[in-house]
Each structure stands twice: as C-alpha cells, then as structure tokens.
Scaffold this motif. Sequence first.
Motif, PDB file in Angstrom:
ATOM      1  N   GLN A 112      -3.934  10.025 -12.441  1.00 36.82           N
ATOM      2  CA  GLN A 112      -3.481   9.174 -11.336  1.00 36.82           C
ATOM      3  C   GLN A 112      -2.092   8.607 -11.616  1.00 36.82           C
ATOM      4  O   GLN A 112      -1.820   8.102 -12.703  1.00 36.82           O
ATOM      5  CB  GLN A 112      -4.468   8.043 -11.117  1.00 36.82           C
ATOM      6  CG  GLN A 112      -4.160   7.190  -9.897  1.00 36.82           C
ATOM      7  CD  GLN A 112      -5.373   6.434  -9.396  1.00 36.82           C
ATOM      8  OE1 GLN A 112      -5.998   6.849  -8.443  1.00 36.82           O
ATOM      9  NE2 GLN A 112      -5.694   5.326 -10.026  1.00 36.82           N
ATOM     10  N   TYR A 122      -6.689   9.138   4.461  1.00 30.85           N
ATOM     11  CA  TYR A 122      -6.003   7.965   5.018  1.00 30.85           C
ATOM     12  C   TYR A 122      -6.049   8.008   6.553  1.00 30.85           C
ATOM     13  O   TYR A 122      -5.018   7.949   7.222  1.00 30.85           O
ATOM     14  CB  TYR A 122      -4.544   7.921   4.556  1.00 30.85           C
ATOM     15  CG  TYR A 122      -4.370   7.899   3.059  1.00 30.85           C
ATOM     16  CD1 TYR A 122      -4.187   6.699   2.372  1.00 30.85           C
ATOM     17  CD2 TYR A 122      -4.402   9.077   2.317  1.00 30.85           C
ATOM     18  CE1 TYR A 122      -4.043   6.677   0.991  1.00 30.85           C
ATOM     19  CE2 TYR A 122      -4.256   9.064   0.936  1.00 30.85           C
ATOM     20  CZ  TYR A 122      -4.080   7.861   0.287  1.00 30.85           C
ATOM     21  OH  TYR A 122      -3.943   7.853  -1.085  1.00 30.85           O
ATOM     22  N   GLN A 137      -7.047   6.074  -3.497  1.00 29.42           N
ATOM     23  CA  GLN A 137      -7.414   6.748  -4.733  1.00 29.42           C
ATOM     24  C   GLN A 137      -8.492   5.978  -5.488  1.00 29.42           C
ATOM     25  O   GLN A 137      -9.187   5.162  -4.919  1.00 29.42           O
ATOM     26  CB  GLN A 137      -6.152   7.004  -5.553  1.00 29.42           C
ATOM     27  CG  GLN A 137      -5.194   7.918  -4.774  1.00 29.42           C
ATOM     28  CD  GLN A 137      -4.061   8.450  -5.606  1.00 29.42           C
ATOM     29  OE1 GLN A 137      -4.118   8.491  -6.820  1.00 29.42           O
ATOM     30  NE2 GLN A 137      -3.001   8.874  -4.935  1.00 29.42           N
ATOM     31  N   ASP A 191       0.849  -1.186   0.000  1.00 31.54           N
ATOM     32  CA  ASP A 191       0.000   0.000   0.000  1.00 31.54           C
ATOM     33  C   ASP A 191       0.883   1.233   0.000  1.00 31.54           C
ATOM     34  O   ASP A 191       1.784   1.370   0.835  1.00 31.54           O
ATOM     35  CB  ASP A 191      -0.901   0.024   1.235  1.00 31.54           C
ATOM     36  CG  ASP A 191      -1.998  -1.032   1.164  1.00 31.54           C
ATOM     37  OD1 ASP A 191      -2.179  -1.615   0.081  1.00 31.54           O
ATOM     38  OD2 ASP A 191      -2.673  -1.266   2.188  1.00 31.54           O
ATOM     39  N   SER A 192       0.603   2.139  -0.925  1.00 31.91           N
ATOM     40  CA  SER A 192       1.463   3.305  -1.097  1.00 31.91           C
ATOM     41  C   SER A 192       0.635   4.574  -1.147  1.00 31.91           C
ATOM     42  O   SER A 192      -0.241   4.709  -2.017  1.00 31.91           O
ATOM     43  CB  SER A 192       2.282   3.164  -2.386  1.00 31.91           C
ATOM     44  OG  SER A 192       2.928   4.377  -2.705  1.00 31.91           O
ATOM     45  N   PRO A 193       0.872   5.543  -0.251  1.00 32.98           N
ATOM     46  CA  PRO A 193       0.200   6.834  -0.360  1.00 32.98           C
ATOM     47  C   PRO A 193       0.747   7.612  -1.551  1.00 32.98           C
ATOM     48  O   PRO A 193       1.742   7.200  -2.168  1.00 32.98           O
ATOM     49  CB  PRO A 193       0.537   7.516   0.968  1.00 32.98           C
ATOM     50  CG  PRO A 193       1.831   6.909   1.379  1.00 32.98           C
ATOM     51  CD  PRO A 193       1.775   5.483   0.901  1.00 32.98           C
ATOM     52  N   PRO A 194       0.144   8.743  -1.904  1.00 32.60           N
ATOM     53  CA  PRO A 194       0.617   9.504  -3.066  1.00 32.60           C
ATOM     54  C   PRO A 194       2.080   9.917  -2.944  1.00 32.60           C
ATOM     55  O   PRO A 194       2.499  10.476  -1.932  1.00 32.60           O
ATOM     56  CB  PRO A 194      -0.297  10.744  -3.070  1.00 32.60           C
ATOM     57  CG  PRO A 194      -1.510  10.330  -2.316  1.00 32.60           C
ATOM     58  CD  PRO A 194      -1.037   9.365  -1.281  1.00 32.60           C
ATOM     59  N   LYS A 233       6.210   4.602  -5.259  1.00 30.84           N
ATOM     60  CA  LYS A 233       5.635   3.380  -5.812  1.00 30.84           C
ATOM     61  C   LYS A 233       6.287   3.001  -7.138  1.00 30.84           C
ATOM     62  O   LYS A 233       6.664   1.854  -7.344  1.00 30.84           O
ATOM     63  CB  LYS A 233       4.128   3.571  -5.992  1.00 30.84           C
ATOM     64  CG  LYS A 233       3.413   2.435  -6.690  1.00 30.84           C
ATOM     65  CD  LYS A 233       1.926   2.670  -6.697  1.00 30.84           C
ATOM     66  CE  LYS A 233       1.567   3.953  -7.406  1.00 30.84           C
ATOM     67  NZ  LYS A 233       1.988   3.989  -8.817  1.00 30.84           N
ATOM     68  N   SER A 250       5.493  10.162   2.033  1.00 31.34           N
ATOM     69  CA  SER A 250       5.275  10.704   0.693  1.00 31.34           C
ATOM     70  C   SER A 250       6.430  11.630   0.344  1.00 31.34           C
ATOM     71  O   SER A 250       6.684  12.617   1.050  1.00 31.34           O
ATOM     72  CB  SER A 250       3.960  11.494   0.620  1.00 31.34           C
ATOM     73  OG  SER A 250       3.848  12.147  -0.627  1.00 31.34           O
ATOM     74  N   ASP A 297      -2.345   2.393  -4.520  1.00 30.29           N
ATOM     75  CA  ASP A 297      -2.748   3.397  -3.541  1.00 30.29           C
ATOM     76  C   ASP A 297      -4.195   3.127  -3.132  1.00 30.29           C
ATOM     77  O   ASP A 297      -5.113   3.337  -3.921  1.00 30.29           O
ATOM     78  CB  ASP A 297      -2.631   4.787  -4.173  1.00 30.29           C
ATOM     79  CG  ASP A 297      -2.892   5.905  -3.175  1.00 30.29           C
ATOM     80  OD1 ASP A 297      -3.506   5.635  -2.125  1.00 30.29           O
ATOM     81  OD2 ASP A 297      -2.489   7.051  -3.442  1.00 30.29           O
ATOM     82  N   GLU A 326      -0.575  -0.010  -9.820  1.00 28.01           N
ATOM     83  CA  GLU A 326      -1.903   0.571  -9.593  1.00 28.01           C
ATOM     84  C   GLU A 326      -2.935  -0.552  -9.433  1.00 28.01           C
ATOM     85  O   GLU A 326      -3.994  -0.575 -10.061  1.00 28.01           O
ATOM     86  CB  GLU A 326      -2.297   1.508 -10.740  1.00 28.01           C
ATOM     87  CG  GLU A 326      -1.403   2.718 -10.913  1.00 28.01           C
ATOM     88  CD  GLU A 326      -1.496   3.719  -9.760  1.00 28.01           C
ATOM     89  OE1 GLU A 326      -2.285   3.472  -8.822  1.00 28.01           O
ATOM     90  OE2 GLU A 326      -0.771   4.739  -9.788  1.00 28.01           O
ATOM     91  N   ARG A 339       3.198  -1.300   4.064  1.00 25.87           N
ATOM     92  CA  ARG A 339       2.702   0.063   3.864  1.00 25.87           C
ATOM     93  C   ARG A 339       3.881   1.030   3.856  1.00 25.87           C
ATOM     94  O   ARG A 339       4.668   1.061   4.809  1.00 25.87           O
ATOM     95  CB  ARG A 339       1.709   0.451   4.953  1.00 25.87           C
ATOM     96  CG  ARG A 339       0.409  -0.334   4.884  1.00 25.87           C
ATOM     97  CD  ARG A 339      -0.614   0.128   5.903  1.00 25.87           C
ATOM     98  NE  ARG A 339      -1.884  -0.549   5.697  1.00 25.87           N
ATOM     99  CZ  ARG A 339      -2.221  -1.710   6.254  1.00 25.87           C
ATOM    100  NH1 ARG A 339      -1.359  -2.320   7.052  1.00 25.87           N
ATOM    101  NH2 ARG A 339      -3.390  -2.259   6.006  1.00 25.87           N
TER     102      ARG A 339
END
Length: 429
Positions: free
Chosen positions: A339, A213, A155, A20-23, A27, A197, A152, A128, A193
């Motif tokens: 995205q 989040y 998103q 799991d990757s935040p913006p 990634k 960012s 993510d 993605e 995770r």
Amino acid sequence: MIETILRDFGSSQGRGVVVDSPPGAGKSTLVVRAARTMAESGERLMVIAQTNEQVDDLIDRLATAAPQLEIGRLSASTYVPAQRVIKHGTVTVSGAVSDVQNSAVVIGTAAKWATVSDGTWERAIVDEAYQMRSDMLLRVAGRFSRGLFVGDPGQLDPFSVVAVERWAGLSWDPMLSAVAVLLRHNPDLPVHRLPVSWRLPPSAADVVSAAFYPFTPFRAGTAEGDRRLEFSTRAIGGDQGVDSTLEIARRTGWALHELPARHTVRTDREVVAAIAALVTRLLQRGPVAYSEHAPDGRPVTAERVAVGAAHRDQVAAIRQALADSVAADVTVDTANRLQGREYDVTVVLHPLSGRRDAGAFHLEAGRLCVLASRHRHACIVVARAGIAELLDNHPSAEPVHLNVPVRFPDGWEANQAVLAHLSRSTVRA
C-alpha cells in the motif's frame, strides 16, 4: 486544490483537516509539500506514518526536496537505517525523542509515536490515516495541536489478529480508523478530495473508480495514448499462454491468467509457478515503458515490477520461485506492505484463487483495491477458474451492527465488478 488544503491546515481553527486521496493522486507529494511548507515557516512538525517503509520513503522524498531541512527519524531499537535514509546528512536517526525533537520535522511510525511520553509539536501530518487505528490516534493526539490527515478511504482498513466484534458499534472501538474517530467527534472539519489519479492510466482508473469508489469517483490524469508498453524482443519459443497474457496486458493494461478450477492449499504451487513464469518472461522480453515522464521510453527493470498476494506464506513461496532467476530483485509482498507504493507492471495473485469459501478477509474490498491499483501501465491477475461461482455460492452477508455505517461497495460487489472487467482479457493456461 493543494493551496486550499495548505491554507486550511495552516489556520488555527479546529483540530485538523482531512484529505481523501484515490490511488496515485499525489498523496505523498502533498505530505512532502505540507511538511516543507510548515517547517520553512518556522513551525515544528511531527509526521506519523504506518510502516517503516512509508517512513523511509517520506524521509527520502522530503530530504531530496528540501536538502537544508533538519529531519529526525524516530525509530525502534531494532530498526536498521535504510540506505535511502542514511545517504542524507541532514537526517538524524534515534529511538529517543530528546535526540531529534529539535529537528524541524520528526518522522516515525504510529507504533513508535505511541510510546512517546514527552514533547509537543504545533502540527502533525498523519499519512495513510485510514490505516491508523483509533486507539493509536488517542495515544498520540496529546502530542500536537492540529493535524493534517491524509489517506485513501478505498484501501485497507486497520486490522487485528484478535477478535474485535465485541467493540463493534461502540464509540471507543479501537478498530475504527483515525479518520472515522476524528470526524465522528469533529463533524465540521473540512474534508478535501483529490479528484485525479496520476498513477493509474485511463484503462485502470475507470475500473478502480467504478469498483471501489462509486460515491467519490476520480479520473486519470493522463489520456488514452499517453502511455504505452512495448517489448524489445518478439515472442519466439516459450509458453504461448504466458506470452499471450503478456501481450494482452501490454495492449489493454489488464490480463487474467486463468488456471483450471481446483480447490487448493493457500500456497498453490501451480499458481506460484505461473506467476514466476510470467514475471521472468516479462523481464526476458525487455519491456520499455513510454509515458509523460519518459516520452523516449524507459526500460522496465526488476525494481519497477511487483508481485502482490494476500498472505505471507504465498509471498515466501513466490520469492523462492524467483530467487535464482532474472526476476530475483522483483518486489514481492502482501497488500498491506504494498500500500502506497508504485510500479510500472504488477502481477497479482487473486485472494480468492483456489478457495472453497469466501470469508471476510479474502473478500475485503480494500485488499483487492490495493493489489489492483499499484501499476502505471499494466496489471496481470493470476487465479484459478471458478471465482465467479465461488462468489455466487457465498453472497455477501456480513452482520450489520448498530452505530456502524455500512460500507459501500462491499467486498462481494467489488470483486464481481473487477472480475467482470477481467473476463474481457482472460487467457486460459
């Protein structure tokens, strides 16, 4: 963290690993490094992305990082190779698996991979993965033994233009994401995770993390003062409201350019004109971005600016308004297509601007999350006044289905959180 992920992916236990990757958490860097590591160890690898833009970006980055690596670009017959792909002599572009299956890495969209009926690979990377529909995963799962699923969770979910309520709650619901199906059938798979960012500055990371989040928070990789935005020219003449908005965005990282309340058609010409004026004025004033990558400053050119909207007709209207200006080369696109991409400054048409109702499409948390998290320095939101009242008149009341986990935060709550923050940086046009 990266070493742990690569070690889990390289093992032979289970069907895969989820990341799991935040913006802006790196990634794409992880995907490129994992692909390079697997390929250089002698394992044949397939990579699945969701759009042609994502595929081309990955190929460019991988071919740049590993210029000796043979890469296959699996494509449809209508695909026109992008310049950033054909400039690499190690990339073979073809619609036939037989032409590229001997490449160390084969990359294509999920839609293209779903048409492949022959060939197997030891490992796969799904980029993605939260955008990928579960039925697409089922169609390609037989092509590989073990996968790395990177995406993510905050998103955009998979979407469809047909009604899908009939499948809600069923284990074969095609609109579940690839990750949701994978974890439902393999609950013991390791989930990593990424907590930082590297795209969003502290002014944005705190807002986006809290709004989208709440249970998997993240922080900015930079500190206050590491980045700043300056203008080469002073605000002399022009629209004072536009210059005030740009100045607030420059100082705080956020601005809400608010037009008078009014119910409008989707392609609101006044809002389109305001966006065009903001983007044009931004470039005319010669913005310079100072950051950890450019301590001496780097000009913010049109290629480093993006405009985001919810609908394609809005995108078309904005592109037309910018066509004959200094901002003609600015990226203008929908949230779905933006995205995964990154810019110095973004201008966003709020999905609820000028609307009479707040339906599920325009309230979707993922759509606003994408639009509000593409920037490294500043995000300017353009909207008509009255969104707060619209939200109050349309409280969140989505139907609850059995066997469907309730998503948090919902779009209503996320919109309220972002709007509350933007109220501190509002300029009324």
